[in-house]
Design a protein around this motif. Sequence first.
Motif, PDB file in Angstrom:
ATOM      1  N   PHE A  15     -14.101 -35.269   9.326  1.00 26.99           N
ATOM      2  CA  PHE A  15     -15.075 -36.362   9.163  1.00 26.99           C
ATOM      3  C   PHE A  15     -15.065 -36.925   7.736  1.00 26.99           C
ATOM      4  O   PHE A  15     -15.657 -37.975   7.487  1.00 26.99           O
ATOM      5  CB  PHE A  15     -16.483 -35.880   9.532  1.00 26.99           C
ATOM      6  CG  PHE A  15     -16.986 -34.742   8.698  1.00 26.99           C
ATOM      7  CD1 PHE A  15     -17.603 -34.974   7.478  1.00 26.99           C
ATOM      8  CD2 PHE A  15     -16.825 -33.425   9.121  1.00 26.99           C
ATOM      9  CE1 PHE A  15     -18.055 -33.921   6.696  1.00 26.99           C
ATOM     10  CE2 PHE A  15     -17.286 -32.372   8.349  1.00 26.99           C
ATOM     11  CZ  PHE A  15     -17.891 -32.619   7.133  1.00 26.99           C
ATOM     12  N   GLU A  16     -14.392 -36.244   6.800  1.00 28.86           N
ATOM     13  CA  GLU A  16     -14.368 -36.693   5.405  1.00 28.86           C
ATOM     14  C   GLU A  16     -13.238 -37.686   5.129  1.00 28.86           C
ATOM     15  O   GLU A  16     -13.167 -38.263   4.043  1.00 28.86           O
ATOM     16  CB  GLU A  16     -14.219 -35.496   4.459  1.00 28.86           C
ATOM     17  CG  GLU A  16     -15.422 -34.561   4.459  1.00 28.86           C
ATOM     18  CD  GLU A  16     -15.256 -33.394   3.486  1.00 28.86           C
ATOM     19  OE1 GLU A  16     -14.231 -33.343   2.789  1.00 28.86           O
ATOM     20  OE2 GLU A  16     -16.161 -32.545   3.435  1.00 28.86           O
ATOM     21  N   TYR A  62     -14.191 -42.526  12.687  1.00 28.64           N
ATOM     22  CA  TYR A  62     -14.222 -41.085  12.935  1.00 28.64           C
ATOM     23  C   TYR A  62     -14.616 -40.919  14.397  1.00 28.64           C
ATOM     24  O   TYR A  62     -15.673 -41.400  14.822  1.00 28.64           O
ATOM     25  CB  TYR A  62     -15.238 -40.399  12.014  1.00 28.64           C
ATOM     26  CG  TYR A  62     -15.632 -39.001  12.440  1.00 28.64           C
ATOM     27  CD1 TYR A  62     -14.681 -37.989  12.606  1.00 28.64           C
ATOM     28  CD2 TYR A  62     -16.977 -38.680  12.680  1.00 28.64           C
ATOM     29  CE1 TYR A  62     -15.059 -36.713  12.996  1.00 28.64           C
ATOM     30  CE2 TYR A  62     -17.356 -37.403  13.065  1.00 28.64           C
ATOM     31  CZ  TYR A  62     -16.389 -36.428  13.223  1.00 28.64           C
ATOM     32  OH  TYR A  62     -16.757 -35.163  13.625  1.00 28.64           O
ATOM     33  N   THR A 100     -23.363 -33.527   6.930  1.00 31.95           N
ATOM     34  CA  THR A 100     -22.034 -34.155   6.960  1.00 31.95           C
ATOM     35  C   THR A 100     -22.042 -35.637   6.587  1.00 31.95           C
ATOM     36  O   THR A 100     -21.095 -36.125   5.971  1.00 31.95           O
ATOM     37  CB  THR A 100     -21.382 -33.991   8.353  1.00 31.95           C
ATOM     38  OG1 THR A 100     -22.221 -34.607   9.345  1.00 31.95           O
ATOM     39  CG2 THR A 100     -21.165 -32.531   8.698  1.00 31.95           C
ATOM     40  N   MET A 146     -19.222 -38.407   4.512  1.00 27.80           N
ATOM     41  CA  MET A 146     -18.379 -39.273   5.341  1.00 27.80           C
ATOM     42  C   MET A 146     -17.904 -40.505   4.571  1.00 27.80           C
ATOM     43  O   MET A 146     -18.656 -41.096   3.815  1.00 27.80           O
ATOM     44  CB  MET A 146     -19.143 -39.714   6.598  1.00 27.80           C
ATOM     45  CG  MET A 146     -19.317 -38.610   7.612  1.00 27.80           C
ATOM     46  SD  MET A 146     -20.146 -39.199   9.099  1.00 27.80           S
ATOM     47  CE  MET A 146     -20.018 -37.722  10.124  1.00 27.80           C
ATOM     48  N   CYS A 178     -15.959 -42.831   6.513  1.00 23.87           N
ATOM     49  CA  CYS A 178     -15.541 -43.749   7.573  1.00 23.87           C
ATOM     50  C   CYS A 178     -16.489 -44.942   7.640  1.00 23.87           C
ATOM     51  O   CYS A 178     -17.587 -44.912   7.086  1.00 23.87           O
ATOM     52  CB  CYS A 178     -15.531 -43.023   8.924  1.00 23.87           C
ATOM     53  SG  CYS A 178     -17.151 -42.351   9.379  1.00 23.87           S
TER      54      CYS A 178
END
Length: 356
Positions: free
Chosen positions: A232-233, A239, A252, A256, A258
């Motif tokens: 997710f990074e 994503y 999270t 991120m 995205c």
Amino acid sequence: MEVNNSSVFDKMAISGHQNLFFCQDKAVGLQAIVAIHDTTLGPAIGGVRMLPYESLSDAIDDALRLSEAITHKASLAGLNLGGGSAIIMGNHRTDKTEVLMRRFGKFIEGLNGNFIASTDVGTTQKDLEYMLSETGYVAGLPASLNGGGDPTIFAARGVFYGIKAAIKELYGDDGLAGRKIAVQGVGSVGEQLVGMLRAENARVYVSDMTEERKMKIAAKYKAEPITYSTSFELDADVYAPCALGGTVNPETVPRMRCRIIAGSANNQLKEEEETNKLLKERNILYTPDFLINAGALISCYSEIEGYGNDRTEALIKNIYNATRHVIQKSVEDDITTYEAAKQLAEKRIFDIKKIK
């Protein structure tokens, strides 16, 4: 396994559930639950999960949550179905037998068509065949039994159209060539999605909990393998969580990079209210899972109604327009896409109630 009766009724009241049914048969070892959320649009449909829950309370919570999500999913997809869910308590690897599944089928038959069973975690099309011996209220059967066949291709197509709709909203063009898309989880649905994305020349990055599976899919589709736990990074356009739920959460989201979240996993958001707020603040476009992962449900609906492949494809293609509608509503009303999707789903149910 004790459950507080008043707390169960309270939970049902909060979410608007109509029914919660229990079945126990010591002779075959069956302990099962069926939750029916709302049947305004039609009979409730839902997957049958077989898992060794730690408590009956956990199983009830899961059944209530899943059935409510199916109500919204069916409504947004324009289907005449309600939301339901079934739980069989037990380990599907060691406790499942033909007689157990057939006895569960008799339980479903006793609900008189108010619930239609399909597959979920821990159950297969073979289990549906066993249920079919005792009830006709099943969907998602193999093609050899006049069913719709493997639903994973339809599930993946819905997510594919959802991704294209989000790309269109963000960039003004839904072409995927050169777009960077990270697919987390390449099981049956994830793999089909990777194939569709690569066919449009998207740059696809794949991860999976099983290293061997990840490398196999990466090689097969000329995708790039990445680490599962940090997928997710990736600095990507999209994503796509296609494995476990809950990967989009307050821990999270700040990491991120995205622009879009669009995948097939159920219940992607953990701590929904806070997570939605964070996504909006960070300008990350979330396409609600219950909006774009309706492909398998649509396949089951086509099977129930006796539609052919053309009608199924048309209903799945409509996920593209439905996604754009949700995004536009969220912008116009300055609300999250999650809220917009729920409002649209509930409005259709409210409107149909008027003519029932």
